[in-house]
Write a protein that holds these residues in place. Sequence first.
Motif, PDB file in Angstrom:
ATOM      1  N   LYS A 123      -2.857   7.943  -4.363  1.00 19.87           N
ATOM      2  CA  LYS A 123      -3.481   9.125  -3.755  1.00 19.87           C
ATOM      3  C   LYS A 123      -2.597  10.359  -3.937  1.00 19.87           C
ATOM      4  O   LYS A 123      -3.093  11.462  -4.164  1.00 19.87           O
ATOM      5  CB  LYS A 123      -3.751   8.855  -2.278  1.00 19.87           C
ATOM      6  CG  LYS A 123      -4.814   7.777  -2.047  1.00 19.87           C
ATOM      7  CD  LYS A 123      -4.979   7.445  -0.578  1.00 19.87           C
ATOM      8  CE  LYS A 123      -6.028   6.351  -0.385  1.00 19.87           C
ATOM      9  NZ  LYS A 123      -6.171   5.953   1.045  1.00 19.87           N
TER      10      LYS A 123
ATOM     11  N   GLY B  32       0.697  -0.668  -4.531  1.00 15.86           N
ATOM     12  CA  GLY B  32      -0.441  -1.378  -3.966  1.00 15.86           C
ATOM     13  C   GLY B  32      -0.446  -2.857  -4.290  1.00 15.86           C
ATOM     14  O   GLY B  32       0.146  -3.311  -5.263  1.00 15.86           O
TER      15      GLY B  32
ATOM     16  N   HIS C  92      -3.111  11.635  -7.405  1.00 14.61           N
ATOM     17  CA  HIS C  92      -4.373  12.369  -7.501  1.00 14.61           C
ATOM     18  C   HIS C  92      -4.166  13.823  -7.079  1.00 14.61           C
ATOM     19  O   HIS C  92      -4.714  14.744  -7.703  1.00 14.61           O
ATOM     20  CB  HIS C  92      -5.430  11.712  -6.616  1.00 14.61           C
ATOM     21  CG  HIS C  92      -6.000  10.455  -7.196  1.00 14.61           C
ATOM     22  ND1 HIS C  92      -7.207   9.927  -6.792  1.00 14.61           N
ATOM     23  CD2 HIS C  92      -5.540   9.614  -8.150  1.00 14.61           C
ATOM     24  CE1 HIS C  92      -7.466   8.829  -7.460  1.00 14.61           C
ATOM     25  NE2 HIS C  92      -6.454   8.614  -8.291  1.00 14.61           N
TER      26      HIS C  92
ATOM     27  N   ALA D 101       0.810  -1.221   0.000  1.00 12.84           N
ATOM     28  CA  ALA D 101       0.000   0.000   0.000  1.00 12.84           C
ATOM     29  C   ALA D 101       0.842   1.269   0.000  1.00 12.84           C
ATOM     30  O   ALA D 101       0.364   2.335  -0.392  1.00 12.84           O
ATOM     31  CB  ALA D 101      -0.935  -0.001   1.208  1.00 12.84           C
ATOM     32  N   ASP D 102       2.105   1.192   0.432  1.00 16.75           N
ATOM     33  CA  ASP D 102       2.954   2.377   0.446  1.00 16.75           C
ATOM     34  C   ASP D 102       3.395   2.790  -0.959  1.00 16.75           C
ATOM     35  O   ASP D 102       3.791   3.941  -1.163  1.00 16.75           O
ATOM     36  CB  ASP D 102       4.203   2.127   1.296  1.00 16.75           C
ATOM     37  CG  ASP D 102       3.922   2.223   2.780  1.00 16.75           C
ATOM     38  OD1 ASP D 102       2.923   2.873   3.150  1.00 16.75           O
ATOM     39  OD2 ASP D 102       4.693   1.651   3.568  1.00 16.75           O
TER      40      ASP D 102
ATOM     41  N   GLN E  71      -5.676  -3.702  -5.572  1.00 21.67           N
ATOM     42  CA  GLN E  71      -5.885  -2.627  -4.605  1.00 21.67           C
ATOM     43  C   GLN E  71      -5.019  -1.403  -4.917  1.00 21.67           C
ATOM     44  O   GLN E  71      -4.762  -0.568  -4.057  1.00 21.67           O
ATOM     45  CB  GLN E  71      -5.584  -3.131  -3.194  1.00 21.67           C
ATOM     46  CG  GLN E  71      -6.436  -4.306  -2.759  1.00 21.67           C
ATOM     47  CD  GLN E  71      -6.053  -4.825  -1.393  1.00 21.67           C
ATOM     48  OE1 GLN E  71      -5.578  -4.087  -0.533  1.00 21.67           O
ATOM     49  NE2 GLN E  71      -6.248  -6.124  -1.178  1.00 21.67           N
ATOM     50  N   GLU E  72      -4.601  -1.290  -6.159  1.00 25.24           N
ATOM     51  CA  GLU E  72      -3.719  -0.193  -6.549  1.00 25.24           C
ATOM     52  C   GLU E  72      -4.351   1.182  -6.308  1.00 25.24           C
ATOM     53  O   GLU E  72      -3.659   2.136  -5.944  1.00 25.24           O
ATOM     54  CB  GLU E  72      -3.327  -0.331  -8.018  1.00 25.24           C
ATOM     55  CG  GLU E  72      -2.457  -1.535  -8.330  1.00 25.24           C
ATOM     56  CD  GLU E  72      -3.242  -2.800  -8.606  1.00 25.24           C
ATOM     57  OE1 GLU E  72      -2.621  -3.804  -9.029  1.00 25.24           O
ATOM     58  OE2 GLU E  72      -4.478  -2.792  -8.417  1.00 25.24           O
ATOM     59  N   GLY E  73      -5.648   1.277  -6.501  1.00 27.48           N
ATOM     60  CA  GLY E  73      -6.323   2.558  -6.350  1.00 27.48           C
ATOM     61  C   GLY E  73      -6.299   3.115  -4.947  1.00 27.48           C
ATOM     62  O   GLY E  73      -6.512   4.316  -4.740  1.00 27.48           O
ATOM     63  N   GLU E  74      -6.027   2.255  -3.959  1.00 28.72           N
ATOM     64  CA  GLU E  74      -6.000   2.685  -2.563  1.00 28.72           C
ATOM     65  C   GLU E  74      -4.586   2.924  -2.046  1.00 28.72           C
ATOM     66  O   GLU E  74      -4.406   3.228  -0.870  1.00 28.72           O
ATOM     67  CB  GLU E  74      -6.693   1.635  -1.689  1.00 28.72           C
ATOM     68  CG  GLU E  74      -8.146   1.404  -2.046  1.00 28.72           C
ATOM     69  CD  GLU E  74      -8.969   2.689  -1.943  1.00 28.72           C
ATOM     70  OE1 GLU E  74      -8.804   3.407  -0.935  1.00 28.72           O
ATOM     71  OE2 GLU E  74      -9.740   2.967  -2.876  1.00 28.72           O
ATOM     72  N   SER E  75      -3.593   2.800  -2.908  1.00 25.59           N
ATOM     73  CA  SER E  75      -2.210   2.942  -2.459  1.00 25.59           C
ATOM     74  C   SER E  75      -1.861   4.394  -2.167  1.00 25.59           C
ATOM     75  O   SER E  75      -2.496   5.329  -2.668  1.00 25.59           O
ATOM     76  CB  SER E  75      -1.254   2.399  -3.524  1.00 25.59           C
ATOM     77  OG  SER E  75      -1.245   3.230  -4.674  1.00 25.59           O
ATOM     78  N   ARG E  76      -0.857   4.565  -1.343  1.00 28.21           N
ATOM     79  CA  ARG E  76      -0.407   5.916  -1.001  1.00 28.21           C
ATOM     80  C   ARG E  76       0.086   6.656  -2.237  1.00 28.21           C
ATOM     81  O   ARG E  76      -0.162   7.848  -2.406  1.00 28.21           O
ATOM     82  CB  ARG E  76       0.708   5.849   0.052  1.00 28.21           C
ATOM     83  CG  ARG E  76       1.166   7.215   0.551  1.00 28.21           C
ATOM     84  CD  ARG E  76       2.359   7.112   1.472  1.00 28.21           C
ATOM     85  NE  ARG E  76       2.730   8.410   2.004  1.00 28.21           N
ATOM     86  CZ  ARG E  76       3.912   8.697   2.548  1.00 28.21           C
ATOM     87  NH1 ARG E  76       4.840   7.753   2.629  1.00 28.21           N
ATOM     88  NH2 ARG E  76       4.191   9.901   3.004  1.00 28.21           N
TER      89      ARG E  76
END
Length: 342
Positions: free
Chosen positions: A298, A286, A301, A282-283, A290-295
Motif C-alpha cells: 500500500k 505479506g 501504491h 502484513a507489515d 496476501q502480498e497485495g494487502e501488505s502495508r
Amino acid sequence: MTRLALWLALVGALLFGTPPATAQDKLPIRIGFQTGEVNVLLSHAVAAGLFEKEGLAVTLAQFPAGPAMLPALAAGEVDLAWMGEFPAVTGYANGLPIEILFMERTDATNVRLVANPAAGIASPADLKGKRIGVAIGSTSHYHLLRALAQAGLKAEDVRLVNLTPANMPPAYAAGQIDAAFVWEPNAGAMERQGAKAIATTKSLGMITGGVWVARKPFVTGSPETVQRFLKAWDAAQADYGADPAAVRAAEAKRIGMSGPDFDALVAGQSVAHPSFRQTLTADFLGAPGQEGESRLMKHLHGIAAFLVAEKRIQAAPADWAGLFDTKPIQTYLAATSKGPSQ
C-alpha cells in the motif's frame, strides 16, 4: 599411465585431503550498493567473509543513489541491488524485469528534515519562503511534501533546491540552503554544523527503508545463488543481534567514522532489520498469497501516485503482483533447520 595417474590422484586425496574450493568453484553474484547510504549488514557480510563461506564470489558495484542502479539492472550488469522504495517503483513501473525479495531495514528517524535555526526555522510551518534541499522525485521529496501539507503549506510556498544527498551538507555549509530533507550520513553531517531536526519519517506518520531488488532472470536462473545469499544474510543478521558494535565496525571504517560516532549515527536512524519470518507478515511483504494487502504494498501504491503526479513515471503499474517475490525466502525458511532469524 591413465590408471597410474588415477591411483596417484587417489593417494594424494587420501593423504592431503580434498583441496579447498577455488574462486572458479564459487557461484558469482554482482551486488549494487549506494555509497551515500549506511550499509551495516552488507559491509559486515563482506568483511567477515560470510558470502565466501556460502560459496559465493561477490562483485560489488558502487552507485551514488538508487536511480543510478536502474540502468545497470536493465543491462544485466548487477544481479541484486540495495535501494529505497522510490527507484524500485520507478524501475518496475517502467517495465524493468525486477522484483523485491525483502525489506532489508526500516528507518523511523533516518530520513530527517534538518533546518538552520539562524534562518528562523523551528518547525515545518516556518519553511515558507525558505530554500530547501531535496532530491527531486525521491524519498526526500516525498517526505518534504508531506511535511509541508501537514503544516498547511504547498511546494509553491518554498524554494526547492534539487541536490544529490552528498551535495546537501556542502550547500548547507555554504549558506546556499536553509534546510534539507535527507537521510544519514548527510543529515547528521548538517546537524554537526548546527542544523536541528524538525521532522522525521516517524513524526510524519510515514514508513521508509531499504529493499533488496533483484533481476527476475537472475532469480529464476540462479536459484541456488539466491539461497546462498539469503543464508549469508541470515548469518549477518544473527551476528548483528549477538554483537552490534562488532558488526558496525566495517561500515564505520568504510565511511571514515569512529566507533562511538558511528554508533550515535545508527541510534539516530532508529533502524530495524526485519527477520525473514517478519518479511512474510502484513507489515512487510505479506503472507504468501496476501502480498497485495501488505502495508508495504500500500505504501508503494502511494509512491507510484506521487511519481505520476510529479511526472517521474507515466503511469502506475497495471499489475503489482510481480513486484514482490517471497518464494526464495519461503524456500529458505522451509529448508533450513535453524529457521528464520529472530
